[in-house]
Design an enzyme around this catalytic site. Structure first.
Site, PDB file in Angstrom:
ATOM      1  N   GLU A 190       0.847  -1.187   0.000  1.00 18.82           N
ATOM      2  CA  GLU A 190       0.000   0.000   0.000  1.00 18.82           C
ATOM      3  C   GLU A 190       0.890   1.248   0.000  1.00 18.82           C
ATOM      4  O   GLU A 190       1.963   1.260   0.593  1.00 18.82           O
ATOM      5  CB  GLU A 190      -0.904  -0.013   1.226  1.00 18.82           C
ATOM      6  CG  GLU A 190      -1.909   1.131   1.272  1.00 18.82           C
ATOM      7  CD  GLU A 190      -2.812   1.044   2.508  1.00 18.82           C
ATOM      8  OE1 GLU A 190      -3.906   1.621   2.473  1.00 18.82           O
ATOM      9  OE2 GLU A 190      -2.412   0.398   3.500  1.00 18.82           O
TER      10      GLU A 190
ATOM     11  N   LYS B 145     -10.026   1.297  -2.573  1.00 22.78           N
ATOM     12  CA  LYS B 145     -10.193   0.792  -1.217  1.00 22.78           C
ATOM     13  C   LYS B 145     -11.528   1.233  -0.619  1.00 22.78           C
ATOM     14  O   LYS B 145     -11.854   2.424  -0.579  1.00 22.78           O
ATOM     15  CB  LYS B 145      -9.034   1.292  -0.352  1.00 22.78           C
ATOM     16  CG  LYS B 145      -9.021   0.767   1.079  1.00 22.78           C
ATOM     17  CD  LYS B 145      -7.792   1.323   1.810  1.00 22.78           C
ATOM     18  CE  LYS B 145      -7.707   0.837   3.241  1.00 22.78           C
ATOM     19  NZ  LYS B 145      -6.528   1.413   3.942  1.00 22.78           N
TER      20      LYS B 145
ATOM     21  N   CYS C 149      -5.265  -3.633   2.542  1.00 20.66           N
ATOM     22  CA  CYS C 149      -4.980  -3.406   3.951  1.00 20.66           C
ATOM     23  C   CYS C 149      -6.181  -3.607   4.887  1.00 20.66           C
ATOM     24  O   CYS C 149      -6.518  -4.738   5.211  1.00 20.66           O
ATOM     25  CB  CYS C 149      -4.392  -2.010   4.126  1.00 20.66           C
ATOM     26  SG  CYS C 149      -3.470  -1.786   5.678  1.00 20.66           S
TER      27      CYS C 149
END
Length: 295
Positions: A62, A136, A182
């Site tokens: 990330e 995300k 993540c």
């Protein structure tokens, strides 16, 4: 979003899965050099061990091109590169130069209102073509007992759309790649959707904090692999960064049975494992996990 590569399957091909672990800084050019260095070493090692036909999937962490600065710097970078697509161009060049499918961690892409950015994972083919993108969904707005103490990713980040158009499967000749980022790791529904739509491998580019990583990283990764019967490639940021933030590292590749095939605990570097479709098919056949609740 479902994308299909135009490359044709080669006979006797195998798939190599790799994760690159970085300690990215607040300088895009330095980070690009670090990624190129790792890709060069990874390619040399691969060619030395196997010169046969192969398909290589490489995952970056990330925030691979900018990390360790104020959160507002990600927005500034997204604004500066919105017109020339510089970040995309450089990552596409790396994928083409090293002939890999590059899951390019995440980069900031300017959002619809220009005052926020999406934290986006883009996938590039060995031809340098962008095959897919995932924004995300689950943003890191939490309190943690570390030097930073609290994180509010949503201050500058626009969450990805919560709908099927943002569930991203990238199809290559041999493997279907599901994309996550993540904090998504704590939300099993996304992984279930990706598995249901045909993912064989799910990527998890991350920048887990040292505190949350030590407590939950490995457990969550193994759980997502086991319950969805997929390979997991988790590439992490590692170390103490310029703004004092500490990330956990421990990049891992995990089998669909939950075995840790390889792990890099600390430092920059890379790890690799071979994707075994027969092993995956055997696990899914012997232990079917289709639930009536998923209908």
């Amino acid at each position: 979003m479902v994308n299909t590569s135009t490359m044709q399957e080669q006979p006797n091909s195998q798939v190599l899965l790799s994760a690159i672990q970085l300690s990215s800084c607040a300088d895009v050019e330095i980070n690009l050099q670090s990624i190129a260095k790792q890709l060069s070493q990874l390619t040399e090692q691969q060619l030395a061990s196997d010169s046969q036909n192969h398909q290589h999937i490489v995952v970056l962490p990330e925030c691979c091109l900018l990390f360790g600065a104020k959160d507002s710097e990600q927005l500034n970078l997204a604004q500066k590169t919105a017109d020339n697509q510089y970040l995309h161009q450089q990552l596409a060049k790396l994928a083409k130069q090293f002939q890999v499918y590059l899951v390019a961690g995440t980069i900031p892409i300017l959002g619809s209102q220009n005052d926020k950015f999406t934290n986006s994972s883009c996938v590039f083919s060995p031809l340098g073509e962008q095959l897919g993108r995932y924004d995300k969904i689950h943003l890191f707005d939490v309190e943690v007992t570390d030097n930073t103490q609290s994180y509010c990713e949503s201050r500058y980040t626009q969450a990805g759309a919560i709908n099927y158009s943002n569930i991203s499967i990238v199809k290559t000749p041999l493997v279907n790649i599901g994309l996550t980022v993540c904090f998504d790791l704590r939300f099993p529904q996304l992984f279930q959707k990706l598995s249901q739509q045909g993912a064989n491998v799910i990527t998890v580019p991350s920048a887990f904090t040292q505190v949350t990583g030590e407590a939950h990283w490995q457990t969550l990764l193994q759980a997502r692999a086991i319950e969805n019967q997929v390979y997991i490639i988790a590439a992490g940021q590692e170390g103490t960064h310029e703004n004092g933030r500490k990330t956990w590292g421990h990049s891992m590749i995990i089998s669909p049975w939950g075995d840790i095939l390889t792990c890099l605990a600390q430092g920059e570097g890379f790890i690799s494992a071979v994707y075994d479709p027969a092993h995956l098919a055997d696990i899914r056949q012997r232990m079917p996990l289709k639930s009536p609740l998923s209908k």
